[in-house]
Design a protein around this motif. Structure first.
Motif, PDB file in Angstrom:
ATOM      1  N   THR A  67       0.797  -1.233   0.000  1.00  0.00           N
ATOM      2  CA  THR A  67       0.000   0.000   0.000  1.00  0.00           C
ATOM      3  C   THR A  67       0.832   1.287   0.000  1.00  0.00           C
ATOM      4  O   THR A  67       0.381   2.282  -0.574  1.00  0.00           O
ATOM      5  N   PRO A  68       2.051   1.344   0.602  1.00  0.00           N
ATOM      6  CA  PRO A  68       2.820   2.587   0.457  1.00  0.00           C
ATOM      7  C   PRO A  68       3.123   2.926  -1.000  1.00  0.00           C
ATOM      8  O   PRO A  68       3.104   4.104  -1.389  1.00  0.00           O
ATOM      9  N   ALA A  69       3.388   1.904  -1.807  1.00  0.00           N
ATOM     10  CA  ALA A  69       3.613   2.140  -3.240  1.00  0.00           C
ATOM     11  C   ALA A  69       2.330   2.595  -3.911  1.00  0.00           C
ATOM     12  O   ALA A  69       2.337   3.534  -4.720  1.00  0.00           O
ATOM     13  N   VAL A  70       1.220   1.933  -3.578  1.00  0.00           N
ATOM     14  CA  VAL A  70      -0.068   2.300  -4.171  1.00  0.00           C
ATOM     15  C   VAL A  70      -0.447   3.730  -3.780  1.00  0.00           C
ATOM     16  O   VAL A  70      -0.960   4.500  -4.611  1.00  0.00           O
ATOM     17  N   GLU A  71      -0.189   4.096  -2.542  1.00  0.00           N
ATOM     18  CA  GLU A  71      -0.504   5.458  -2.102  1.00  0.00           C
ATOM     19  C   GLU A  71       0.336   6.491  -2.836  1.00  0.00           C
ATOM     20  O   GLU A  71      -0.168   7.574  -3.191  1.00  0.00           O
ATOM     21  N   TRP A  72       1.617   6.181  -3.087  1.00  0.00           N
ATOM     22  CA  TRP A  72       2.453   7.115  -3.853  1.00  0.00           C
ATOM     23  C   TRP A  72       1.917   7.264  -5.272  1.00  0.00           C
ATOM     24  O   TRP A  72       1.832   8.375  -5.805  1.00  0.00           O
ATOM     25  N   LEU A  73       1.542   6.138  -5.875  1.00  0.00           N
ATOM     26  CA  LEU A  73       0.985   6.180  -7.222  1.00  0.00           C
ATOM     27  C   LEU A  73      -0.354   6.910  -7.246  1.00  0.00           C
ATOM     28  O   LEU A  73      -0.647   7.666  -8.191  1.00  0.00           O
ATOM     29  N   ARG A  74      -1.156   6.719  -6.213  1.00  0.00           N
ATOM     30  CA  ARG A  74      -2.451   7.403  -6.164  1.00  0.00           C
ATOM     31  C   ARG A  74      -2.264   8.920  -6.098  1.00  0.00           C
ATOM     32  O   ARG A  74      -2.961   9.669  -6.776  1.00  0.00           O
ATOM     33  N   GLU A  75      -1.309   9.350  -5.297  1.00  0.00           N
ATOM     34  CA  GLU A  75      -1.073  10.778  -5.143  1.00  0.00           C
ATOM     35  C   GLU A  75      -0.498  11.396  -6.410  1.00  0.00           C
ATOM     36  O   GLU A  75      -0.869  12.510  -6.806  1.00  0.00           O
TER      37      GLU A  75
END
Length: 492
Positions: free
Chosen positions: A442-450
């Protein structure tokens, strides 16, 4: 209402109907009874007729003209730009052509699937010839005197052109071919995973992987399909996967790949729902999200450590007993026929071949009747292996059966974009590997989401990637990543 408000209200209904049509396609590929093919083709044709009529309504042009002086907001101006672009493209396509393409490509999916299952090229070629004829007509109408292939490509990767893509491919090919030759010639080769891999256990583990990547099960679901895909947006984005009993990686990484697509759609700013901004900005950017999820994250040393533990518990008789050998096996490079099962080193070479073939098909330099021979000759030249059967060759992909000419190069562009994003993401999230070893992406997904997801179609593709990565788009980060990763695995 103002012209802008009238246009937005009208567009909202069009977007909703488009979503319904997409759901019909999902249903056809997952749970529709096989005997309903002809009925579904008529339903899809009827939906396309309605959508084409709406998208070419003269009032859109009037509203666009009036709205130009009414908006100052960046988001509103971008919506007008996107709606105007679509309107001018759609008005070049006759309603008859749009409807016939929808009907024929719906029928063709079943014809292709049956031909593929039976390795019967002759059973599919007449349908492909009809599709090709219609796509050439569509390309000519859209090109308006320009390059026909570029006109189709613009549907999937706005702003791109075939010559620029060919130049990128020419830059990539020598290093990819050299890396492949070095890897295949290495003294130590990773083991092939063996064991007992029941279908239900594979699917259960695939769901765990989807959860690890933050997939929102309240707004999605997973089903089986011949060719994995994702479908939907806003509050409903679904994924599909497939199961190969001897090869659990097929199921697991198809799932992670499609989760990357769905996370993109589900991560778009909710204010953009039912607007022209409420979808991924291009298929290249879309593919960057699936490929970075599948490869740079999902096939990383850190994530495979977690996956190894899960698979060791789930499956009996696995021949690999340590995480280092497992990591090497996940990333094993082998000669193979199937694009979707290809390793990272060779994947883009598959795309380059299809890109050249479909450019020749649209230009009229190659006809459907000669496609199998052209495919087999090119595959032997590029990969050094003779195609053994059509399902491993020209019948393996569904794209041309459903009229997606101009789509294939976006896969390789997605890899290039993913290389740029991965470099920036690793710098911004330096402790990412620590969470990946715990099965938490999820930290990677959150970076991509932002940096990518939330923008939807607000920012043009290349600008979006450059803004997110902080550097010009280039294949260099991807090639450097591949050489470092596989150089380490194969002790080059």
């Amino acid at each position: 209402m103002s012209d802008f408000d009238s246009l937005m209200e009208y567009q909202r209904t069009t977007e909703a109907l488009s979503s319904v049509a997409e759901r019909l396609g999902w249903d056809q590929e997952t749970v529709m009874p096989r005997g309903a093919t002809e009925q579904r083709a008529e339903e899809m044709a009827a939906m396309e007729a309605v959508l084409h009529e709406r998208r070419t309504d003269p009032r859109i042009g009037e509203w666009l003209d009036g709205a130009e002086s009414e908006v100052e907001d960046e988001e509103d101006r971008r919506m007008l730009e996107l709606i105007g672009r679509d309107y001018h493209r759609q008005t070049r396509i006759p309603a008859r052509l749009a409807t016939e393409l929808a009907r024929l490509t719906s029928l063709a999916q079943g014809i292709w699937a049956e031909a593929r299952a039976e390795d019967n090229v002759a059973g599919f070629l007449p349908t492909l010839s009809e599709i090709l004829m219609l796509k050439r007509e569509e390309a000519a109408a859209l090109a308006d005197g320009g390059d026909a292939y570029d006109a189709l490509l613009d549907d999937y990767e706005p702003g791109a052109d075939a010559d620029s893509i060919a130049a990128i491919f020419s830059e990539m090919r020598p290093r990819l071919v050299q890396l492949r030759d070095d890897v295949l010639g290495a003294e130590e080769q990773p083991p092939l995973l063996e064991g007992q891999f029941p279908a239900e256990t594979q699917l259960r583990l695939a769901r765990q992987c989807a959860t690890a990547f933050g997939y929102d099960w309240t707004r999605g679901r997973m089903d089986l399909a011949v060719h994995p895909f994702s479908s939907g947006r806003w509050q409903d984005s679904r994924i599909t996967t497939r199961v190969a009993i001897p090869d659990p990686f097929n199921c697991i990484y198809s799932t992670i790949h499609e989760v990357g697509h769905s996370n993109y759609e589900l991560g778009i700013d909710s204010d953009y729902a039912f607007t022209a901004l409420g979808r991924g900005v291009s298929l290249g950017v879309h593919e960057s999200q699936s490929r970075i999820s599948e490869n740079q994250i999902g096939r990383s040393r850190a994530f495979t450590e977690w996956l190894f533990a899960r698979m060791s518990d789930a499956f009996d008789g696995m021949n690999i007993t340590d995480p280092d050998a497992f990591y090497a096996s996940v990333n094993r490079v082998t000669p193979g026929y199937i694009r979707t099962e290809s390793d990272e080193v060779q994947y883009n070479l598959h795309i380059m071949m299809r890109f050249d073939l479909e450019r020749d098909l649209i230009a009229g330099r190659l006809d459907a009747a000669d496609l199998e021979a052209a495919w087999n000759a090119r595959f032997l030249k590029d990969f050094g292996v003779a195609v053994d059967k059509p399902s491993n060759g020209v019948l393996q992909d569904v794209h041309w059966a459903v009229g997606l000419f101009g789509y294939f190069p976006t896969y390789a562009l997605g890899n290039v974009y993913a290389g740029c994003l991965n470099q920036a993401m690793r710098a911004a999230v330096p402790d990412l590997d620590e969470t990946l070893t715990r099965g938490d992406a999820t930290p990677a997904v959150e970076w991509l989401r932002e940096n990518v997801h939330r923008h939807g179609s607000l920012i043009p593709p290349v600008t979006l990637i450059e803004q997110a990565s902080g550097a010009p788009v280039s294949p260099q980060p991807l090639l450097d990543y591949l050489e470092k990763k596989f150089g380490g695995i194969y002790a080059l």
